[in-house]
Design an enzyme around this catalytic site. Structure first.
Site, mmCIF file in Angstrom:
data_model
loop_
_atom_site.group_PDB
_atom_site.id
_atom_site.type_symbol
_atom_site.label_atom_id
_atom_site.label_comp_id
_atom_site.label_asym_id
_atom_site.label_seq_id
_atom_site.Cartn_x
_atom_site.Cartn_y
_atom_site.Cartn_z
ATOM 1 N N GLU A 3 0.769 6.656 -6.789
ATOM 2 C CA GLU A 3 -0.366 7.590 -6.860
ATOM 3 C C GLU A 3 0.114 9.043 -6.836
ATOM 4 O O GLU A 3 -0.392 9.888 -7.587
ATOM 5 C CB GLU A 3 -1.300 7.306 -5.689
ATOM 6 C CG GLU A 3 -2.477 8.231 -5.512
ATOM 7 C CD GLU A 3 -3.166 7.945 -4.195
ATOM 8 O OE1 GLU A 3 -3.143 8.826 -3.314
ATOM 9 O OE2 GLU A 3 -3.709 6.838 -4.032
ATOM 10 N N LYS B 200 0.833 -1.209 0.000
ATOM 11 C CA LYS B 200 0.000 0.000 0.000
ATOM 12 C C LYS B 200 0.867 1.258 0.000
ATOM 13 O O LYS B 200 0.521 2.263 -0.627
ATOM 14 C CB LYS B 200 -0.929 -0.007 1.214
ATOM 15 C CG LYS B 200 -1.866 1.207 1.302
ATOM 16 C CD LYS B 200 -2.702 1.358 0.027
ATOM 17 C CE LYS B 200 -3.885 2.298 0.169
ATOM 18 N NZ LYS B 200 -3.671 3.564 0.829
#
Length: 297
Positions: free
Chosen positions: A177, A170
């Protein structure tokens, strides 16, 4: 399954409602009475009292913890003495993977299963189907795999391996991102500075239909411009929540070049003093997918 849900913020309240939609029983805990009441109105049990919360669950308990990474240790300190051997904690927030490994070892000594679950998809994903990356003992994973299968989008969950691997994935996901959002923001800033009078909502829409750069982020860009055609209502301040910094620090430790991610992080820091159109786009995107606050003009 019966799930004890700790943390009823923007993500927790939505995952709790999805659990109920998927026919799981939910007991919610939060210090915010209004959040507890909202989840109870949807069909859950709930309380602001931790001991009562634990009493509403029966061993072997499954606790889903969704709180800011800075208070995870405090939550574990308060709740772990109330648990029994064989109980399980799923930590589904954005913790540093090294902290997750440490917590796994602490809980293992107490006989408590501990899984670190990276969760992506924002509030919409939590509500309607998320993406999960899970680390920890395979024995524990097998017990709760049906829960992840029920609440993930199709093909949207992965048992990543040993403790810490879920939150490591993550972390890197969020670093990627950062870079993707920065590129979108920079592209629209070039459009803004050009001689052409573009409709940015329409630009984002067409780019999201058949182009190489089509994506959920581009769809959110379209949505943001639909609300505010030139993003005039917000400042170009791009806050960061830590994962991009952790990604860059880890890359340095591993002597791995990540110039795009590193520069996107630096530009977020710069945005705290310089207002840019790129910053407005990224700030608007963060608000769309995660409900992160923007700073109004």
């Amino acid at each position: 399954m019966k799930i004890g849900l700790i943390g009823l913020g923007k993500m927790g309240i939505n995952i709790g409602k999805q659990f109920i939609d998927r026919n799981h029983q939910v007991v919610g805990y939060d210090v915010n009475q209004a959040a507890v009441d909202e989840l109870k109105a949807y069909g859950a049990e709930g309380t602001t009292n931790l001991k009562e919360f634990i009493s509403l669950l029966h061993p072997p308990r499954i606790l889903w913890v969704m709180v800011p990474h800075g208070i995870v240790d405090a939550v574990l300190r308060d709740v772990s003495p109330l648990l029994s051997k064989g109980d399980m904690i799923i930590e589904a927030g954005n913790s540093h993977y090294k902290e997750s490994i440490r917590r796994y070892n602490q809980m293992k000594e107490a006989g408590i299963h501990y899984l670190d679950a990276g969760t992506s998809g924002g509030m919409e994903g939590a509500r309607h189907g998320a993406c999960f990356m899970v680390g920890g003992d395979h024995e524990a994973w097998e017990i709760v795999e049906p829960l992840f299968r029920d609440t993930a989008v199709e093909n949207g969950y992965l048992y990543a391996g040993e403790a810490g691997s879920g939150h490591f994935l993550k972390m890197i996901h969020n670093g990627i991102e950062y870079g993707m959002m920065a590129a979108i923001g920079e592209g629209f800033e070039v459009l803004e500075n050009s001689q052409f009078d573009f409709d940015y909502e329409k630009v984002a829409r067409v780019w999201n239909h058949g182009s190489v750069i089509r994506s959920w982020l581009m769809g959110l860009t379209e949505r943001a411009f639909a609300k505010d055609a030139k993003l005039d209502q917000i400042k170009g301040i791009m806050h960061s929540s830590g994962e991009g910094k952790w990604t860059v620090e880890t890359a340095l430790d591993l002597q791995t070049a990540t110039p795009v991610i590193a520069m996107s992080l630096m530009m977020r820091y710069r945005s705290l003093t310089d207002d840019t159109f790129t910053g407005k786009v990224v700030a608007a995107l963060r608000n769309e997918f995660g409900g992160h606050a923007t700073e109004k003009k």
